[in-house]
Motif scaffolding. Structure first.
Motif, short mmCIF file in Angstrom:
data_model
loop_
_atom_site.label_atom_id
_atom_site.label_comp_id
_atom_site.label_asym_id
_atom_site.label_seq_id
_atom_site.Cartn_x
_atom_site.Cartn_y
_atom_site.Cartn_z
N PRO A 85 40.56 37.07 41.90
CA PRO A 85 41.48 37.90 41.10
C PRO A 85 42.50 37.11 40.30
O PRO A 85 43.04 37.60 39.32
N SER A 86 42.75 35.87 40.72
CA SER A 86 43.74 35.06 40.01
C SER A 86 43.16 34.45 38.73
O SER A 86 43.89 33.94 37.89
N THR A 87 41.82 34.53 38.58
CA THR A 87 41.18 33.93 37.41
C THR A 87 41.36 34.80 36.19
O THR A 87 41.85 34.37 35.15
N PHE A 88 40.93 36.04 36.28
CA PHE A 88 41.13 37.01 35.20
C PHE A 88 40.96 38.41 35.77
O PHE A 88 40.35 38.59 36.82
N ASN A 89 41.49 39.40 35.10
CA ASN A 89 41.37 40.78 35.59
C ASN A 89 41.31 41.79 34.46
O ASN A 89 41.78 42.91 34.59
N PHE A 90 40.71 41.38 33.34
CA PHE A 90 40.69 42.26 32.18
C PHE A 90 39.52 43.25 32.17
O PHE A 90 39.51 44.18 31.38
N LEU A 91 38.53 43.03 33.04
CA LEU A 91 37.37 43.93 33.03
C LEU A 91 37.59 45.18 33.87
O LEU A 91 37.06 46.23 33.57
N SER A 92 38.35 45.06 34.94
CA SER A 92 38.50 46.19 35.85
C SER A 92 39.85 46.86 35.68
O SER A 92 40.71 46.38 34.95
N ALA A 93 39.99 47.98 36.37
CA ALA A 93 41.26 48.68 36.43
C ALA A 93 41.72 48.68 37.89
O ALA A 93 40.91 48.47 38.80
N PRO A 94 43.01 48.88 38.16
CA PRO A 94 43.49 48.87 39.54
C PRO A 94 42.71 49.80 40.46
O PRO A 94 42.51 49.50 41.63
N GLU A 95 42.24 50.92 39.93
CA GLU A 95 41.55 51.91 40.76
C GLU A 95 40.09 51.53 41.04
O GLU A 95 39.39 52.25 41.75
N THR A 96 39.62 50.43 40.47
CA THR A 96 38.24 50.00 40.74
C THR A 96 38.20 48.59 41.32
O THR A 96 37.16 47.93 41.28
N ARG A 97 39.31 48.12 41.85
CA ARG A 97 39.33 46.82 42.53
C ARG A 97 39.19 47.05 44.02
O ARG A 97 40.16 47.22 44.74
N TYR A 98 37.94 47.07 44.47
CA TYR A 98 37.65 47.42 45.85
C TYR A 98 38.10 46.33 46.81
O TYR A 98 38.14 45.15 46.47
N GLU A 99 38.37 46.78 48.04
CA GLU A 99 38.85 45.85 49.05
C GLU A 99 37.76 45.44 50.03
O GLU A 99 38.01 44.70 50.96
N GLN A 100 36.52 45.93 49.82
CA GLN A 100 35.41 45.53 50.69
C GLN A 100 35.08 44.05 50.47
O GLN A 100 35.42 43.46 49.44
N SER A 101 34.36 43.50 51.45
CA SER A 101 33.95 42.10 51.33
C SER A 101 33.00 41.93 50.16
O SER A 101 32.21 42.83 49.85
N ILE A 102 33.11 40.78 49.51
CA ILE A 102 32.23 40.49 48.39
C ILE A 102 30.77 40.49 48.83
O ILE A 102 29.88 40.91 48.08
N MET A 103 30.51 40.08 50.06
CA MET A 103 29.14 40.05 50.57
C MET A 103 28.55 41.47 50.61
O MET A 103 27.40 41.69 50.22
N PHE A 104 29.35 42.43 51.05
CA PHE A 104 28.89 43.82 51.09
C PHE A 104 28.58 44.32 49.68
O PHE A 104 27.54 44.93 49.43
N LEU A 105 29.48 44.05 48.73
CA LEU A 105 29.27 44.47 47.35
C LEU A 105 28.07 43.75 46.73
O LEU A 105 27.34 44.33 45.93
N LEU A 106 27.87 42.49 47.10
CA LEU A 106 26.75 41.72 46.58
C LEU A 106 25.42 42.30 47.04
O LEU A 106 24.47 42.41 46.26
N ILE A 107 25.34 42.70 48.30
CA ILE A 107 24.12 43.31 48.82
C ILE A 107 23.84 44.62 48.09
O ILE A 107 22.69 44.92 47.72
N PHE A 108 24.89 45.39 47.86
CA PHE A 108 24.76 46.64 47.12
C PHE A 108 24.25 46.38 45.71
O PHE A 108 23.34 47.07 45.21
#
Length: 288
Positions: A215-238
């Motif tokens: 998140p410290s790199t850039f954040n122009f693609l998403s909105a606060p309401e779509t920044r999920y708190e799940q693990s990246i591994m879970f999202l990657l599998i999805f």
């Protein structure tokens, strides 16, 4: 009301379902009312399209025989629709300009644009995006850039599928056919469009996952309401499950294995229900 029409209008709910916003009863009421409003409008649009395309549909193998409403009935329904939208605008908060945009785009497409190569596909894609924008506007939910890029490319793929299946099933050897302004000679170009759109689609999702992980790199693609708190591994599998299912459908279309409208196929395909179950699990873990 067509079944596939009803499912398409469920896209109105998608911005809320994919956001981190807590589901409020007021939002649900607004979206349910908006769903019925949009379903009413699109049903009249589809009836109008059936009437204007009735001669073309007689030779289209993908079109099932259906009852075509009479001209006077179509005129009455469209007058009713205009009055209905005017009343919505005057007396409710359920009207926003996306309803008007959809109606204008439909009439442009139905009477002119469908005759133009590739431009018709852009309009087909816009119909799905407008549904989602209407839903987000109803509940005042910001749409992020990644959301737009992802779903524009996704529905561009499926709109292209629609034309590819029409070409293959009807064996359109020349553009001088009575169905669409495409032929078998365009098939390779449409394949390239699907591949290009898929690259954009997968790249957008990958970049979004990278944004969540850094998140410290850039954040122009998403909105606060779509920044999920799940693990990246879970999202990657999805995400990988999604890639596998979409790649399978692309392969089936390219090999001309699908002999029905792409949306009817998607509704009947058991593999897609596996992805739906995965999405429900995703929502469950996100809530808990």
């Amino acid at each position: 009301f067509r079944i596939e029409n009803i499912f398409k209008n469920l896209l109105i709910f998608l911005p809320l379902l994919l956001s981190e916003r807590l589901v409020a009863s007021q939002d649900v009421i607004m979206l349910v009312a908006g769903f019925f409003i949009f379903s009413t409008m699109t049903s009249i649009c589809y009836a109008t399209n059936d009437f204007t395309d009735q001669k073309r549909d007689l030779v289209n193998k993908l079109k099932s025989k259906k009852k075509i409403l009479k001209k006077n009935t179509i005129i009455f329904l469209n007058i009713f629709l205009i009055l209905f939208l005017i009343l919505l605008n005057q007396f409710t908060s359920l009207f926003n300009f996306y309803l008007f945009i959809y109606l204008i785009c439909f009439n442009l497409y139905n009477f002119q644009i469908k005759k133009f190569f590739l431009i018709d596909i852009i309009f087909l894609t816009s119909f799905y995006i407008i549904r989602m924008l209407y839903g987000s506007e109803l509940i005042d939910l910001d749409i992020s850039y990644w959301f737009l890029l992802f779903f524009i490319s996704f529905f561009l793929i499926f709109s292209t599928f629609k034309r590819m299946i029409q070409i293959s099933v009807n064996r359109l050897k020349t553009k001088k056919n009575k169905i669409i302004n495409y032929s078998l000679s365009d098939y390779s170009w449409l394949k390239k469009l699907v591949i290009f759109s898929s690259i954009i689609n997968f790249f957008t999702a990958s970049l979004y996952l990278y944004e969540l992980s850094s998140p410290s790199t850039f954040n122009f693609l998403s909105a606060p309401e779509t920044r999920y708190e799940q693990s990246i591994m879970f999202l990657l599998i999805f995400f990988l499950s999604y890639v596998a299912i979409l790649s399978r459908i692309i392969n089936l279309v390219f090999k001309q294995k699908i002999k029905q409208d792409i949306y009817i196929f998607a509704l009947n395909d058991k593999f897609n229900y596996a992805f739906i179950i995965a999405y429900l699990l995703f929502v469950y873990f996100r809530i808990n």
